[in-house]
Enzyme design. Structure first.
Site, PDB file in Angstrom:
ATOM      1  N   ARG A  72      57.200  67.222  89.226  1.00 48.59           N
ATOM      2  CA  ARG A  72      56.194  66.173  89.374  1.00 48.59           C
ATOM      3  C   ARG A  72      56.852  64.944  89.991  1.00 48.59           C
ATOM      4  O   ARG A  72      57.971  64.578  89.644  1.00 48.59           O
ATOM      5  CB  ARG A  72      55.630  65.779  88.002  1.00 48.59           C
ATOM      6  CG  ARG A  72      54.612  66.735  87.456  1.00 48.59           C
ATOM      7  CD  ARG A  72      54.025  66.237  86.159  1.00 48.59           C
ATOM      8  NE  ARG A  72      54.965  66.292  85.060  1.00 48.59           N
ATOM      9  CZ  ARG A  72      55.597  65.253  84.527  1.00 48.59           C
ATOM     10  NH1 ARG A  72      55.391  64.034  85.002  1.00 48.59           N
ATOM     11  NH2 ARG A  72      56.429  65.400  83.524  1.00 48.59           N
ATOM     12  N   TYR A 200      53.846  71.617  94.675  1.00 51.85           N
ATOM     13  CA  TYR A 200      54.402  71.911  93.349  1.00 51.85           C
ATOM     14  C   TYR A 200      53.353  71.753  92.238  1.00 51.85           C
ATOM     15  O   TYR A 200      52.522  70.839  92.268  1.00 51.85           O
ATOM     16  CB  TYR A 200      55.612  71.000  93.052  1.00 51.85           C
ATOM     17  CG  TYR A 200      56.007  71.127  91.606  1.00 51.85           C
ATOM     18  CD1 TYR A 200      56.741  72.239  91.182  1.00 51.85           C
ATOM     19  CD2 TYR A 200      55.563  70.220  90.650  1.00 51.85           C
ATOM     20  CE1 TYR A 200      57.040  72.410  89.844  1.00 51.85           C
ATOM     21  CE2 TYR A 200      55.866  70.391  89.308  1.00 51.85           C
ATOM     22  CZ  TYR A 200      56.591  71.486  88.917  1.00 51.85           C
ATOM     23  OH  TYR A 200      56.870  71.666  87.593  1.00 51.85           O
ATOM     24  N   GLY A 202      52.571  70.527  88.945  1.00 59.91           N
ATOM     25  CA  GLY A 202      51.944  69.344  88.362  1.00 59.91           C
ATOM     26  C   GLY A 202      51.315  68.421  89.396  1.00 59.91           C
ATOM     27  O   GLY A 202      50.377  67.681  89.107  1.00 59.91           O
ATOM     28  N   LYS A 209      47.726  68.053  84.821  1.00 58.32           N
ATOM     29  CA  LYS A 209      48.091  66.685  84.449  1.00 58.32           C
ATOM     30  C   LYS A 209      47.111  65.661  85.052  1.00 58.32           C
ATOM     31  O   LYS A 209      46.797  64.657  84.424  1.00 58.32           O
ATOM     32  CB  LYS A 209      49.514  66.369  84.914  1.00 58.32           C
ATOM     33  CG  LYS A 209      50.568  67.326  84.372  1.00 58.32           C
ATOM     34  CD  LYS A 209      50.699  67.267  82.891  1.00 58.32           C
ATOM     35  CE  LYS A 209      51.913  68.053  82.421  1.00 58.32           C
ATOM     36  NZ  LYS A 209      52.000  68.058  80.950  1.00 58.32           N
ATOM     37  N   HIS A 229      48.563  64.730  75.349  1.00 57.22           N
ATOM     38  CA  HIS A 229      49.620  65.644  75.792  1.00 57.22           C
ATOM     39  C   HIS A 229      50.140  66.374  74.552  1.00 57.22           C
ATOM     40  O   HIS A 229      51.233  66.089  74.053  1.00 57.22           O
ATOM     41  CB  HIS A 229      50.725  64.795  76.447  1.00 57.22           C
ATOM     42  CG  HIS A 229      51.772  65.579  77.166  1.00 57.22           C
ATOM     43  ND1 HIS A 229      53.018  65.072  77.444  1.00 57.22           N
ATOM     44  CD2 HIS A 229      51.779  66.827  77.676  1.00 57.22           C
ATOM     45  CE1 HIS A 229      53.729  65.973  78.095  1.00 57.22           C
ATOM     46  NE2 HIS A 229      53.006  67.054  78.242  1.00 57.22           N
ATOM     47  N   SER A 251      58.224  65.746  77.446  1.00 57.28           N
ATOM     48  CA  SER A 251      58.628  66.958  78.157  1.00 57.28           C
ATOM     49  C   SER A 251      60.045  67.346  77.714  1.00 57.28           C
ATOM     50  O   SER A 251      60.862  66.477  77.414  1.00 57.28           O
ATOM     51  CB  SER A 251      58.628  66.712  79.668  1.00 57.28           C
ATOM     52  OG  SER A 251      57.363  66.227  80.056  1.00 57.28           O
ATOM     53  N   CYS A 253      61.029  68.951  74.988  1.00 58.41           N
ATOM     54  CA  CYS A 253      61.318  68.913  73.542  1.00 58.41           C
ATOM     55  C   CYS A 253      60.758  70.140  72.830  1.00 58.41           C
ATOM     56  O   CYS A 253      60.682  70.159  71.598  1.00 58.41           O
ATOM     57  CB  CYS A 253      60.746  67.658  72.911  1.00 58.41           C
ATOM     58  SG  CYS A 253      61.601  66.155  73.374  1.00 58.41           S
ATOM     59  N   ASP A 280      50.107  72.465  75.764  1.00 51.95           N
ATOM     60  CA  ASP A 280      50.402  71.268  76.553  1.00 51.95           C
ATOM     61  C   ASP A 280      49.351  70.159  76.444  1.00 51.95           C
ATOM     62  O   ASP A 280      49.706  68.995  76.489  1.00 51.95           O
ATOM     63  CB  ASP A 280      50.576  71.657  78.028  1.00 51.95           C
ATOM     64  CG  ASP A 280      51.273  70.589  78.849  1.00 51.95           C
ATOM     65  OD1 ASP A 280      52.221  69.975  78.337  1.00 51.95           O
ATOM     66  OD2 ASP A 280      50.864  70.358  80.002  1.00 51.95           O
ATOM     67  N   SER A 377      62.221  75.477  87.045  1.00 53.78           N
ATOM     68  CA  SER A 377      61.492  76.660  87.524  1.00 53.78           C
ATOM     69  C   SER A 377      60.479  77.088  86.458  1.00 53.78           C
ATOM     70  O   SER A 377      60.661  76.794  85.273  1.00 53.78           O
ATOM     71  CB  SER A 377      62.462  77.792  87.844  1.00 53.78           C
ATOM     72  OG  SER A 377      63.300  78.058  86.742  1.00 53.78           O
ATOM     73  N   ARG A 378      59.441  77.768  86.890  1.00 56.63           N
ATOM     74  CA  ARG A 378      58.283  77.943  86.016  1.00 56.63           C
ATOM     75  C   ARG A 378      57.729  79.366  86.017  1.00 56.63           C
ATOM     76  O   ARG A 378      57.903  80.114  86.974  1.00 56.63           O
ATOM     77  CB  ARG A 378      57.150  77.025  86.504  1.00 56.63           C
ATOM     78  CG  ARG A 378      57.484  75.539  86.472  1.00 56.63           C
ATOM     79  CD  ARG A 378      57.265  74.974  85.123  1.00 56.63           C
ATOM     80  NE  ARG A 378      57.684  73.580  85.026  1.00 56.63           N
ATOM     81  CZ  ARG A 378      57.138  72.723  84.162  1.00 56.63           C
ATOM     82  NH1 ARG A 378      56.155  73.090  83.364  1.00 56.63           N
ATOM     83  NH2 ARG A 378      57.595  71.494  84.078  1.00 56.63           N
ATOM     84  N   ARG A 409      63.465  63.759  70.808  1.00 58.76           N
ATOM     85  CA  ARG A 409      64.813  64.304  70.704  1.00 58.76           C
ATOM     86  C   ARG A 409      65.726  63.155  70.292  1.00 58.76           C
ATOM     87  O   ARG A 409      66.042  62.293  71.112  1.00 58.76           O
ATOM     88  CB  ARG A 409      65.184  64.850  72.088  1.00 58.76           C
ATOM     89  CG  ARG A 409      66.483  65.562  72.217  1.00 58.76           C
ATOM     90  CD  ARG A 409      66.676  65.972  73.664  1.00 58.76           C
ATOM     91  NE  ARG A 409      65.933  67.172  74.006  1.00 58.76           N
ATOM     92  CZ  ARG A 409      66.374  68.411  73.834  1.00 58.76           C
ATOM     93  NH1 ARG A 409      67.583  68.616  73.352  1.00 58.76           N
ATOM     94  NH2 ARG A 409      65.635  69.444  74.169  1.00 58.76           N
TER      95      ARG A 409
HETATM   96  C1  OXD Z   1      55.449  68.382  81.621  1.00 60.95           C
HETATM   97  C2  OXD Z   1      54.825  69.693  81.873  1.00 60.95           C
HETATM   98  O1  OXD Z   1      56.288  67.933  82.402  1.00 60.95           O
HETATM   99  O2  OXD Z   1      54.036  70.138  81.036  1.00 60.95           O
HETATM  100  O3  OXD Z   1      55.094  67.761  80.613  1.00 60.95           O
HETATM  101  O4  OXD Z   1      55.085  70.295  82.918  1.00 60.95           O
HETATM  102 MN    MN Z   2      53.511  68.721  79.546  1.00 62.80          MN
END
Ligand code: OXD
Ligand code: MN
Length: 593
Positions: A72, A200, A202, A209, A229, A251, A253, A280, A377-378, A409
């Site tokens: 993002r 990409y 997001g 998002k 979120h 993100s 965590c 999410d 990577s996703r 965290r």
């Molecule tokens: C984030 C996602 O970055 O869900 O929060 O991709």
């Molecule tokens: Mn997220």
């Protein structure tokens, strides 16, 4: 192609955008299986996708995004409202006039020799009063195929939209994928999103998002509901009753891991079971019973691959074995995929996310290890394939939320779990969540980034008003969920994690539910209610003596510094910060002495 709708606003907008971008043709997406096959074949023929091993990963595809377009783009993401103050200090701002002008310049004629796809989609089950309809226009088949997994799309949505229904206008064009001509623009006052120059996730899957958080949070404030979120999960207790919790963590965590948690043996024996509703995003509203009810507006997971394995998330591993799209992971010679932290042996060789031959131990000119998979990577996978999917996923009413968890965290400071004193204190706990940077992120390792409600990159309006919205929701809630803070990441002096995490986190959730049902007492401290150590079930954990006490300790000296930091942080919002937040800040100071 004749539009398969009589909605005049929609037809006029598609025509207007086609006139701007000049595609060779316009294709309306119907959501059918035949259409999916046709698009997959076309994407494979152009190299946009590669077919993966049909025996080992049936129905799966591989995609590489442009190396400059892998995450993002927060610095290129703008909220375009008439008044700058409406966007607040938490957002980049541009005037709507400027935003449209810049995006139009980039999009103008950019779809020559391309097809413009029209994707009608519903965030939330089609027809639910929770749901919102969007229409994304895009010149990317990859986006169409991902949106197909992440949302409900096609003719059923158009039918529901009807001849006069409203929708969020989501305009997406890849243009030249040039970072200097990349903009992710939100026009909340027009219910519109324009994203240009990126392919990409997001940035380009506009239901996620952009719509389900930034635009939805704006709409939620106007209409009296919340877009958060948050993951949503159901915990089935030994008596068969299921209670639902929603949890917000910044993100990286472990939201996806918690959402699909597998109970440890001792809790499984007691009769616990987990039901995944979402990993999410949660849309929540107050129902006629005075409680808070939530849906997951998405239909799929767009999860981070590295680190996903049978220990960290066995349910995710099982979810992504078929009908999934892998982006920027490494490709093995048998046309299966790999990433750092995947199951099994490290491959002797592979093609890395940039498309180059890769071997373990390779380093770049500066001596840094070359990764096989990009850290971001996703996988994109349908939620229906998750072994722990909740049977209430498609129910239009959502699920009742008993507890809200915030977390981050924190190597020190925050105990394993604590409960806020009341709703407003809980809002304060959420407003002050923070996470320490890991080696995988830019910046100094250990540096604290404040990320209120994990919404910093996703709140579509001024965060002061967002805090006030939370306070106002609390006033209207007759049955308020209890609010907790958790921290799975506390370490000892040598930097070793004190808590085993993953499935074992259910032991903490058990305490949370016991508190919701007032089954156990707790210790009142300056920061909130903490568990009596005996009330956390550690059977079979073999925690070293003293560890639980350390996990549940509150260092007043460190907390004073933390409170000081809260105060500094809140000053940026000036006089618009709600009094209720200042009050909580001062109360904390007083309690800390
Ligand atoms: C984030 C996602 O970055 O869900 O929060 O991709
Ligand atoms: Mn997220």
């Amino acid at each position: 192609m004749k539009p398969p709708t009589s909605n005049k606003k929609l037809i006029a907008w598609v025509n207007e955008m086609a006139k701007l971008a000049h595609p060779d043709k316009v294709v309306w997406i119907d959501g059918s299986e035949e259409e999916k096959k046709r698009l997959e074949e076309e994407a494979v023929s152009t190299g946009e996708l590669q077919d993966l091993n049909s025996k080992k990963l049936p129905g799966c595809f591989y995609h590489r995004s442009d190396p400059s377009d892998v995450a993002r783009s927060e610095n290129l993401t703008f909220i375009c409202t008439r008044h700058k103050n409406e966007a607040g200090p938490n957002n980049n701002w541009m005037s709507p006039k400027e935003g449209y002008r810049k995006a139009k310049e980039i999009l103008s004629g950019s779809m020559k020799k391309r097809t413009l796809y029209v994707i009608p989609f519903s965030m939330g089950p089609v027809g639910s009063s929770f749901s919102k309809i969007g229409v994304e226009l895009t010149d990317s088949i990859y986006v169409v195929l991902n949106m197909r997994i992440m949302a409900r799309i096609g003719n059923s949505v158009l039918d529901h939209l009807g001849p006069t229904g409203n929708f969020t206008k989501c305009m997406h064009g890849k243009a030249d994928l040039d970072i200097n001509k990349r903009l992710i623009l939100h026009f909340p006052e027009d219910n519109a999103i324009w994203s240009v120059g990126s392919g990409y996730g997001g940035n380009a899957l506009l239901g996620k998002k952009c719509l389900a958080l930034r635009i939805a949070s704006f709409l939620g404030r106007k209409e009296g509901w919340m877009a958060e979120h948050m993951l949503i999960l159901g915990i089935e207790k030994p008596n068969g009753q299921i209670q639902y919790i929603a949890a917000a963590f910044p993100s990286a965590c472990g939201k996806t891991n918690l959402a699909m948690l597998v109970p440890p043996e001792s809790l499984k024996k007691k009769g616990y079971r987990i039901w995944t509703v979402g990993d999410d995003i949660a849309w929540m509203r107050i129902d006629s019973d005075g409680g808070l009810w939530a849906i997951n507006p998405e239909a799929g997971f767009f999860g981070v691959a590295p680190g996903t394995n049978s220990k960290s998330n066995p349910n995710a591993v099982r979810t992504i074995q078929k009908n999934s799209i892998y982006t920027n992971v490494a490709l093995k010679s048998d046309m299966t995929v790999w990433w750092e932290g995947a199951d099994g042996e490290i491959p002797k060789e592979a093609i890395n996310w940039k498309g180059n031959p890769w071997k373990p131990g390779m380093v770049d000119e500066s001596g840094n290890p070359i990764r096989a998979a990009h850290p971001n990577s996703r996988f994109t996978a349908p939620i229906t394939q998750c072994p722990s999917i909740s049977f209430r996923m498609e129910q239009h009413h959502g699920v009742p939320i008993s507890a809200i968890l915030f977390g981050g965290r924190r190597a020190r400071l925050a105990p394993l779990v604590y409960e806020s004193f009341d709703w407003n204190h809980g809002v304060y706990v959420g407003a002050t969540i923070a996470s320490e940077k890991t080696a995988a992120q830019e910046g100094v390792v250990g540096e604290v980034r404040r990320d209120p409600m994990a919404m910093l990159p996703f709140c579509g309006y001024n965060m002061s008003n967002y805090f006030q919205h939370w306070i106002d929701i609390g006033k209207r809630l007759e049955k308020k969920p209890k609010i907790f803070h958790v921290n799975w990441f506390r370490t000892d002096k040598n930097g070793n994690f004190l808590w085993p995490g993953f499935g074992e986190n259910l032991r903490v959730l058990e305490w949370v539910l016991n508190r919701c049902e007032e089954k156990v007492s707790a210790q009142k401290t300056a920061i909130g209610y903490l568990p009596n150590p005996k009330d956390i079930d550690t059977t079979g954990l073999n925690l070293p003596k003293g560890t639980l006490n350390e996990l549940l300790s509150v260092d007043i000296h460190e907390w004073r510094k933390e409170q000081d930091d809260h105060e500094k942080y809140f000053k940026q919002f000036g006089s618009s910060l709600p009094q209720a937040i200042w009050r909580e800040c001062h109360l904390l100071k007083r309690r800390l002495g």
